[in-house]
Design an enzyme around this catalytic site. Structure first.
Site, mmCIF file in Angstrom:
data_model
loop_
_atom_site.group_PDB
_atom_site.id
_atom_site.type_symbol
_atom_site.label_atom_id
_atom_site.label_comp_id
_atom_site.label_asym_id
_atom_site.label_seq_id
_atom_site.Cartn_x
_atom_site.Cartn_y
_atom_site.Cartn_z
ATOM 1 N N GLY A 69 11.359 -2.810 5.319
ATOM 2 C CA GLY A 69 10.648 -4.094 5.336
ATOM 3 C C GLY A 69 10.134 -4.453 3.942
ATOM 4 O O GLY A 69 10.276 -5.592 3.477
ATOM 5 N N HIS A 70 9.543 -3.466 3.260
ATOM 6 C CA HIS A 70 9.050 -3.706 1.894
ATOM 7 C C HIS A 70 10.222 -4.027 0.960
ATOM 8 O O HIS A 70 10.128 -4.900 0.101
ATOM 9 C CB HIS A 70 8.336 -2.463 1.347
ATOM 10 C CG HIS A 70 7.076 -2.112 2.063
ATOM 11 N ND1 HIS A 70 6.954 -0.999 2.843
ATOM 12 C CD2 HIS A 70 5.867 -2.731 2.101
ATOM 13 C CE1 HIS A 70 5.726 -0.925 3.338
ATOM 14 N NE2 HIS A 70 5.047 -1.966 2.907
ATOM 15 N N MET A 86 0.847 -1.196 0.000
ATOM 16 C CA MET A 86 0.000 0.000 0.000
ATOM 17 C C MET A 86 0.886 1.252 0.000
ATOM 18 O O MET A 86 0.433 2.344 0.344
ATOM 19 C CB MET A 86 -0.933 0.000 1.207
ATOM 20 C CG MET A 86 -1.899 -1.188 1.153
ATOM 21 S SD MET A 86 -3.459 -0.911 2.009
ATOM 22 C CE MET A 86 -2.902 -0.623 3.659
ATOM 23 N N GLY A 87 2.151 1.074 -0.373
ATOM 24 C CA GLY A 87 3.049 2.227 -0.470
ATOM 25 C C GLY A 87 3.609 2.669 0.869
ATOM 26 O O GLY A 87 3.580 1.918 1.831
ATOM 27 N N GLN A 128 -2.629 -12.099 8.075
ATOM 28 C CA GLN A 128 -2.826 -11.826 6.646
ATOM 29 C C GLN A 128 -2.095 -12.883 5.798
ATOM 30 O O GLN A 128 -2.637 -13.389 4.816
ATOM 31 C CB GLN A 128 -2.304 -10.432 6.315
ATOM 32 C CG GLN A 128 -2.231 -10.137 4.815
ATOM 33 C CD GLN A 128 -1.875 -8.697 4.523
ATOM 34 O OE1 GLN A 128 -2.728 -7.842 4.580
ATOM 35 N NE2 GLN A 128 -0.629 -8.429 4.190
ATOM 36 N N GLY A 145 5.066 -10.116 4.189
ATOM 37 C CA GLY A 145 5.796 -10.009 5.454
ATOM 38 C C GLY A 145 5.110 -10.811 6.549
ATOM 39 O O GLY A 145 3.878 -10.869 6.614
ATOM 40 N N GLU A 146 5.919 -11.411 7.424
ATOM 41 C CA GLU A 146 5.354 -12.181 8.538
ATOM 42 C C GLU A 146 4.835 -11.281 9.656
ATOM 43 O O GLU A 146 4.214 -11.751 10.594
ATOM 44 C CB GLU A 146 6.407 -13.148 9.098
ATOM 45 C CG GLU A 146 6.603 -14.346 8.200
ATOM 46 C CD GLU A 146 7.754 -15.245 8.612
ATOM 47 O OE1 GLU A 146 8.392 -14.973 9.648
ATOM 48 O OE2 GLU A 146 8.031 -16.199 7.869
ATOM 49 N N LYS A 147 5.109 -9.982 9.567
ATOM 50 C CA LYS A 147 4.582 -9.071 10.585
ATOM 51 C C LYS A 147 3.054 -9.163 10.597
ATOM 52 O O LYS A 147 2.425 -9.218 11.639
ATOM 53 C CB LYS A 147 5.019 -7.640 10.316
ATOM 54 C CG LYS A 147 4.570 -6.720 11.416
ATOM 55 C CD LYS A 147 4.899 -5.299 11.093
ATOM 56 C CE LYS A 147 3.809 -4.376 11.448
ATOM 57 N NZ LYS A 147 2.709 -4.159 10.636
HETATM 58 O O1 PAF Z 1 -0.158 -5.699 3.691
HETATM 59 C C1 PAF Z 1 -0.576 -4.803 2.929
HETATM 60 O O2 PAF Z 1 0.105 -3.807 2.677
HETATM 61 C C2 PAF Z 1 -1.949 -4.944 2.304
HETATM 62 O O3 PAF Z 1 -2.837 -5.550 3.171
HETATM 63 C C3 PAF Z 1 -1.934 -5.646 0.941
HETATM 64 C C4 PAF Z 1 -1.480 -7.091 1.067
HETATM 65 C C5 PAF Z 1 -1.034 -4.897 -0.011
HETATM 66 C C6 PAF Z 1 -3.348 -5.650 0.354
HETATM 67 O O4 PAF Z 1 -3.827 -4.372 0.171
#
Ligand code: PAF
Length: 281
Positions: free
Chosen positions: A36-37, A30-31, A154, A148-150
């Site tokens: 981490g990303h 989500m930017g 999810q 990510g496992e954080k």
């Molecule tokens: O973890 C996130 O940033 C969001 O939940 C994802 C997986 C990009 C879905 O919008």
């Protein structure tokens, strides 16, 4: 790096890459990208020939409008960061592109896991995540996707969805990236004031103390959870939950379980922190 905001040109590019025999890795985000990303992108590069990153602040996974509006949007910075790690394609669809019919949306519901913990605190959140991830998977058609496992729940949800819906995509989880003081990196950490930022690492620190006591054989999970919640409250957090769960399905763990996970969520000012510790006892 290609920057594309429409669906068809992304599909065309990926079709060409696949025809050339390339393997595609996908990192949905989500930017407001942080280290981490970028670690997810680095892992994606090891697993495939081409890496696609999406940046989309998905309105249907926010249970509160204010949270959606306040969510940091930092596209110029994000693109520079993605360039620095040699991402091949960044996909930045608008809301209109992904949801042309407005709120009249076909939704993906992942049963069971969606109602627990984060799902209980944030109604509709996981249906929003499952729906957008499915749409993005259908557009990008990756061979592998990295999460990510954080966001432990999810990650479990995406794994279940992929299995239940026979999606031919490998889902890879990557350990949480932390600041040197232990705070899990999160886009929402930018909501913390300087004072709150000093307190924030206590959240994970206290979870680690709980993990230590479990390793030493502590039982009575219920009272351990409650006492950690009240400790966090005294430090200045507003804990949402601290739960010891079975690592394989997130149902309530008992003293006989071996593979467990401590999951926690707490508010600190405007930021809602989440973290987890997976462990064998
Ligand atoms: O973890 C996130 O940033 C969001 O939940 C994802 C997986 C990009 C879905 O919008």
């Amino acid at each position: 790096m290609y920057h594309i905001s429409e669906i068809s040109p992304v599909r065309e590019k990926i079709k060409k890459w696949k025809q050339a025999g390339y393997r595609i890795a996908f990192v949905p985000t989500m930017g407001n990208l942080h280290a981490g990303h970028l670690a997810l992108v680095e892992r994606a590069k090891e697993l495939a020939d081409k890496v696609v990153v999406s940046i989309f602040v998905n309105p249907i996974q926010f249970d509160k409008k204010v949270d959606l509006q306040a969510y940091p949007r930092t596209l110029v910075d994000d693109k520079a960061k993605l360039l620095s790690v040699e991402c091949d394609l960044v996909f930045t669809p608008s809301v209109k592109v992904l949801y042309p019919s407005g709120s009249d949306i076909t939704r993906v519901e992942v049963s069971g896991i969606s109602e627990l913990l984060e799902g209980e605190s944030r109604p509709g959140h996981f249906s929003g995540v499952a729906t957008v991830v499915t749409k993005l998977f259908n557009i990008v058609s990756p061979d592998v996707s990295i999460f990510g496992e954080k966001d432990f729940q999810q990650l479990m949800l995406v794994r279940k969805m992929v299995k239940d819906l026979d999606m031919d995509i490998d889902i890879i989880g990557l350990p949480t990236v932390r600041d040197p003081d232990g705070l899990a990196m999160s886009s929402r950490n930018s909501y913390l004031t300087a004072e709150e930022r000093k307190i924030a690492p206590q959240f994970y620190k206290e979870m680690k103390f709980l993990a230590e006591s479990l390793k030493k054989g502590a039982t009575n999970f219920q009272s351990l959870q409650l006492s950690l919640m009240s400790k966090l409250e005294k430090i200045g957090f507003k804990p949402d939950y601290i739960e010891i769960r079975k690592a394989n399905d997130l149902t309530v763990a008992s003293e006989e379980d071996v593979e467990i996970v401590i999951l926690g969520s707490a508010w600190l000012g405007k930021a809602r922190l989440i973290d987890n510790i997976v462990m064998t006892v």
